[in-house]
Design a protein around this motif. Structure first.
Motif, mmCIF file in Angstrom:
data_model
loop_
_atom_site.group_PDB
_atom_site.id
_atom_site.type_symbol
_atom_site.label_atom_id
_atom_site.label_comp_id
_atom_site.label_asym_id
_atom_site.label_seq_id
_atom_site.Cartn_x
_atom_site.Cartn_y
_atom_site.Cartn_z
ATOM 1 N N ALA A 120 -5.414 -30.724 -9.892
ATOM 2 C CA ALA A 120 -6.361 -31.288 -10.857
ATOM 3 C C ALA A 120 -7.416 -32.131 -10.146
ATOM 4 O O ALA A 120 -7.082 -33.017 -9.364
ATOM 5 N N ASP A 121 -8.673 -31.832 -10.390
ATOM 6 C CA ASP A 121 -9.836 -32.618 -9.970
ATOM 7 C C ASP A 121 -9.697 -33.186 -8.556
ATOM 8 O O ASP A 121 -9.456 -34.381 -8.363
ATOM 9 N N PRO A 122 -9.903 -32.344 -7.524
ATOM 10 C CA PRO A 122 -9.791 -32.814 -6.143
ATOM 11 C C PRO A 122 -10.985 -33.640 -5.675
ATOM 12 O O PRO A 122 -10.925 -34.249 -4.607
ATOM 13 N N HIS A 123 -12.066 -33.650 -6.456
ATOM 14 C CA HIS A 123 -13.305 -34.290 -6.012
ATOM 15 C C HIS A 123 -13.128 -35.771 -5.640
ATOM 16 O O HIS A 123 -13.556 -36.183 -4.554
ATOM 17 N N PRO A 124 -12.537 -36.605 -6.509
ATOM 18 C CA PRO A 124 -12.437 -38.038 -6.152
ATOM 19 C C PRO A 124 -11.672 -38.284 -4.857
ATOM 20 O O PRO A 124 -12.074 -39.131 -4.048
ATOM 21 N N ALA A 125 -10.571 -37.563 -4.655
ATOM 22 C CA ALA A 125 -9.783 -37.758 -3.434
ATOM 23 C C ALA A 125 -10.593 -37.341 -2.207
ATOM 24 O O ALA A 125 -10.566 -38.025 -1.170
ATOM 25 N N ALA A 126 -11.324 -36.232 -2.314
ATOM 26 C CA ALA A 126 -12.134 -35.781 -1.176
ATOM 27 C C ALA A 126 -13.204 -36.807 -0.830
ATOM 28 O O ALA A 126 -13.414 -37.121 0.353
ATOM 29 N N VAL A 127 -13.866 -37.346 -1.830
ATOM 30 C CA VAL A 127 -14.923 -38.333 -1.581
ATOM 31 C C VAL A 127 -14.333 -39.588 -0.937
ATOM 32 O O VAL A 127 -14.868 -40.112 0.054
ATOM 33 N N GLN A 128 -13.241 -40.063 -1.490
ATOM 34 C CA GLN A 128 -12.639 -41.297 -0.983
ATOM 35 C C GLN A 128 -12.161 -41.132 0.459
ATOM 36 O O GLN A 128 -12.444 -41.974 1.332
ATOM 37 N N ARG A 129 -11.489 -40.045 0.745
ATOM 38 C CA ARG A 129 -10.915 -39.860 2.076
ATOM 39 C C ARG A 129 -11.965 -39.503 3.122
ATOM 40 O O ARG A 129 -11.928 -40.018 4.245
ATOM 41 N N LEU A 130 -12.911 -38.637 2.762
ATOM 42 C CA LEU A 130 -13.982 -38.336 3.713
ATOM 43 C C LEU A 130 -14.832 -39.568 3.974
ATOM 44 O O LEU A 130 -15.304 -39.786 5.099
ATOM 45 N N GLY A 131 -15.025 -40.390 2.944
ATOM 46 C CA GLY A 131 -15.755 -41.634 3.144
ATOM 47 C C GLY A 131 -15.045 -42.563 4.105
ATOM 48 O O GLY A 131 -15.685 -43.196 4.971
ATOM 49 N N GLU A 132 -13.726 -42.639 3.991
ATOM 50 C CA GLU A 132 -12.946 -43.476 4.912
ATOM 51 C C GLU A 132 -13.048 -42.960 6.339
ATOM 52 O O GLU A 132 -13.257 -43.736 7.289
ATOM 53 N N VAL A 133 -12.922 -41.636 6.510
ATOM 54 C CA VAL A 133 -13.054 -41.054 7.847
ATOM 55 C C VAL A 133 -14.458 -41.292 8.396
ATOM 56 O O VAL A 133 -14.630 -41.666 9.560
ATOM 57 N N ALA A 134 -15.464 -41.105 7.556
ATOM 58 C CA ALA A 134 -16.855 -41.275 8.001
ATOM 59 C C ALA A 134 -17.100 -42.679 8.521
ATOM 60 O O ALA A 134 -17.772 -42.868 9.546
ATOM 61 N N ARG A 135 -16.576 -43.666 7.841
ATOM 62 C CA ARG A 135 -16.782 -45.058 8.277
ATOM 63 C C ARG A 135 -16.176 -45.299 9.656
ATOM 64 O O ARG A 135 -16.667 -46.132 10.416
ATOM 65 N N ARG A 136 -15.137 -44.559 9.989
ATOM 66 C CA ARG A 136 -14.444 -44.780 11.250
ATOM 67 C C ARG A 136 -15.017 -43.956 12.407
ATOM 68 O O ARG A 136 -14.792 -44.288 13.573
ATOM 69 N N ILE A 137 -15.746 -42.881 12.092
ATOM 70 C CA ILE A 137 -16.252 -42.037 13.179
ATOM 71 C C ILE A 137 -17.778 -42.039 13.265
ATOM 72 O O ILE A 137 -18.333 -41.467 14.210
ATOM 73 N N GLU A 138 -18.451 -42.662 12.307
ATOM 74 C CA GLU A 138 -19.915 -42.621 12.288
ATOM 75 C C GLU A 138 -20.473 -43.195 13.587
ATOM 76 O O GLU A 138 -20.038 -44.230 14.077
ATOM 77 N N GLY A 139 -21.448 -42.504 14.146
ATOM 78 C CA GLY A 139 -22.021 -42.897 15.428
ATOM 79 C C GLY A 139 -21.326 -42.273 16.615
ATOM 80 O O GLY A 139 -21.810 -42.395 17.750
ATOM 81 N N GLY A 140 -20.206 -41.590 16.363
ATOM 82 C CA GLY A 140 -19.484 -40.926 17.439
ATOM 83 C C GLY A 140 -19.981 -39.511 17.654
ATOM 84 O O GLY A 140 -20.906 -39.039 16.991
ATOM 85 N N PRO A 141 -19.347 -38.782 18.583
ATOM 86 C CA PRO A 141 -19.848 -37.459 18.959
ATOM 87 C C PRO A 141 -19.414 -36.313 18.054
ATOM 88 O O PRO A 141 -19.869 -35.186 18.226
ATOM 89 N N VAL A 142 -18.538 -36.588 17.094
ATOM 90 C CA VAL A 142 -17.954 -35.521 16.282
ATOM 91 C C VAL A 142 -18.358 -35.676 14.823
ATOM 92 O O VAL A 142 -18.324 -36.786 14.274
ATOM 93 N N THR A 143 -18.732 -34.558 14.206
ATOM 94 C CA THR A 143 -19.038 -34.505 12.784
ATOM 95 C C THR A 143 -17.973 -33.678 12.087
ATOM 96 O O THR A 143 -17.569 -32.620 12.582
ATOM 97 N N VAL A 144 -17.513 -34.150 10.942
ATOM 98 C CA VAL A 144 -16.551 -33.407 10.120
ATOM 99 C C VAL A 144 -17.328 -32.472 9.197
ATOM 100 O O VAL A 144 -18.301 -32.882 8.558
ATOM 101 N N LEU A 145 -16.884 -31.216 9.126
ATOM 102 C CA LEU A 145 -17.542 -30.230 8.280
ATOM 103 C C LEU A 145 -16.608 -29.792 7.161
ATOM 104 O O LEU A 145 -15.529 -29.240 7.421
#
Length: 272
Positions: A120-145
Motif C-alpha cells: 500500500a502506497d510506497p511513495h511516502p516511505a520512498a521519499v522519506q528514506r531517499l531523503g535520509e540517504v541524500a542528506r548523508r551522501i550529498e556532495g559525494g561521488p555517488v548518485t542514487v538512481l
C-alpha cells in the motif's frame, strides 16, 4: 559488428551493458567482452555469486575498480537489489552500504528499486528514506538512481518521488520497457523524467505481457521513438543494454544482442 562505424559520435563512447547478460562471469571476461564490442561502460549487478556482491571485501572491490580503470572501461553503476520502500528490512542501511561499494569501485551510480508489488502506497516511505540517504551522501561521488520498476513502473511515479526528495544526490534511471508496458508513451516518460534523468537502460521484448528478451529491433518496444525523445532532451549520458539472460538463459549471447543494439542505433542515426 553491424553499425559500429555509423553509431552517432555521442553514443559511440557512451555505450554500456549490464552484467545481467553475462551473469557470474569473471571480471576478466566482462572486460574482454567490453573491449570486443566497443563498450566503454558496464553496469555491475551486485548479487550473490557475482564478482561484485554485497559482501565483497573492500580490497577486492578496489582491485576490481583498478582492473576496470586499467582497461579503460567505466564501472558506471552498481545495480543493487535494495527496495527503498520495502515494508521490511533496513533499506537505508542497505543502500548506504551499496554507496560504499560504488565508491570503492569508482562507480558513479547505485541503482535502487522501489518496493514490493501489492504494498500500500510506497511513495511516502520512498521519499522519506531517499531523503535520509541524500542528506548523508550529498556532495559525494555517488548518485542514487531510482529505476522505473516494480511499484514505481511509471515515469510519473518516479518523478513524483524525486520531486519531493529534491536532492541532486538522487536521480532517475529510465528502464525503457516498464513505463511503456504500463501505458506511458516515450514522450510522456521522457517529459516526466527529464529533470532527473541520468541513465537509460534499453532492451526489447515480445510484448507488454511477454517480457522474454528478443534481439533489439526485433520486438515491440518503440526503441526508435525512445531514442528520438532522448535526442530531444539532448541526452548525453550512458545508453546501456540490459540483456536479461540471467532470467532467460535461452536468449542469445550478450555479444549478439550488443550487435543488434548497435544496429538499432545506426538505423536511428540514418533516419534522422
Amino acid at each position: 559488428m553491424s553499425g559500429i562505424d555509423t553509431v552517432p559520435a555521442w553514443a559511440a563512447g557512451r555505450l554500456a551493458f549490464s552484467t545481467l547478460g553475462c551473469s557470474a562471469e569473471p571480471v576478466e571476461q566482462v572486460l574482454e567482452l567490453a573491449r570486443r564490442t566497443g563498450c566503454h561502460g558496464v553496469e555491475l549487478r551486485c548479487a550473490e555469486g557475482e564478482p561484485v556482491a554485497p559482501d565483497t571485501p573492500t580490497a577486492a572491490l578496489r582491485e576490481i575498480g583498478k582492473r576496470f580503470a586499467d582497461a579503460g572501461v567505466e564501472p558506471i553503476c552498481v545495480a543493487s537489489y535494495v527496495r527503498i520502500a520495502a515494508p521490511d528490512g533496513d533499506p537505508v542501511t542497505d543502500l548506504l552500504h551499496h554507496v560504499e561499494i560504488a565508491e570503492q569501485l569508482g562507480a558513479s551510480y547505485v541503482r535502487v528499486f522501489g518496493g514490493r508489488d501489492g504494498q500500500a502506497d510506497p511513495h511516502p516511505a520512498a521519499v522519506q528514506r531517499l531523503g535520509e540517504v541524500a542528506r548523508r551522501i550529498e556532495g559525494g561521488p555517488v548518485t542514487v538512481l531510482l529505476e522505473t520498476h516494480d511499484v514505481f513502473c511509471s515515469a510519473r511515479a518516479v518523478a513524483a518521488v524525486l520531486a519531493e526528495v529534491g536532492s541532486p544526490a538522487v536521480a532517475a534511471l529510465w528502464d525503457a520497457v516498464n513505463p511503456w508496458r504500463v501505458g506511458e508513451s516515450p514522450r510522456e516518460a521522457a517529459d516526466a523524467l527529464a529533470p532527473w534523468l541520468r541513465h537509460v537502460q534499453l532492451k526489447d521484448v515480445h510484448a507488454t505481457d511477454d517480457l522474454a528478451p528478443v534481439l533489439p529491433g526485433h520486438g515491440t518496444v518503440p526503441l526508435g521513438q525512445i531514442l528520438t525523445e532522448l535526442d530531444g532532451l539532448d541526452y548525453r549520458a550512458w545508453l546501456s543494454l540490459e540483456w536479461e539472460r540471467a532470467w532467460f538463459p535461452e536468449a542469445p549471447p550478450l555479444d549478439e544482442a550488443l550487435g543488434a543494439f548497435r544496429a538499432v542505433l545506426a538505423a536511428h542515426q540514418a533516419a534522422e
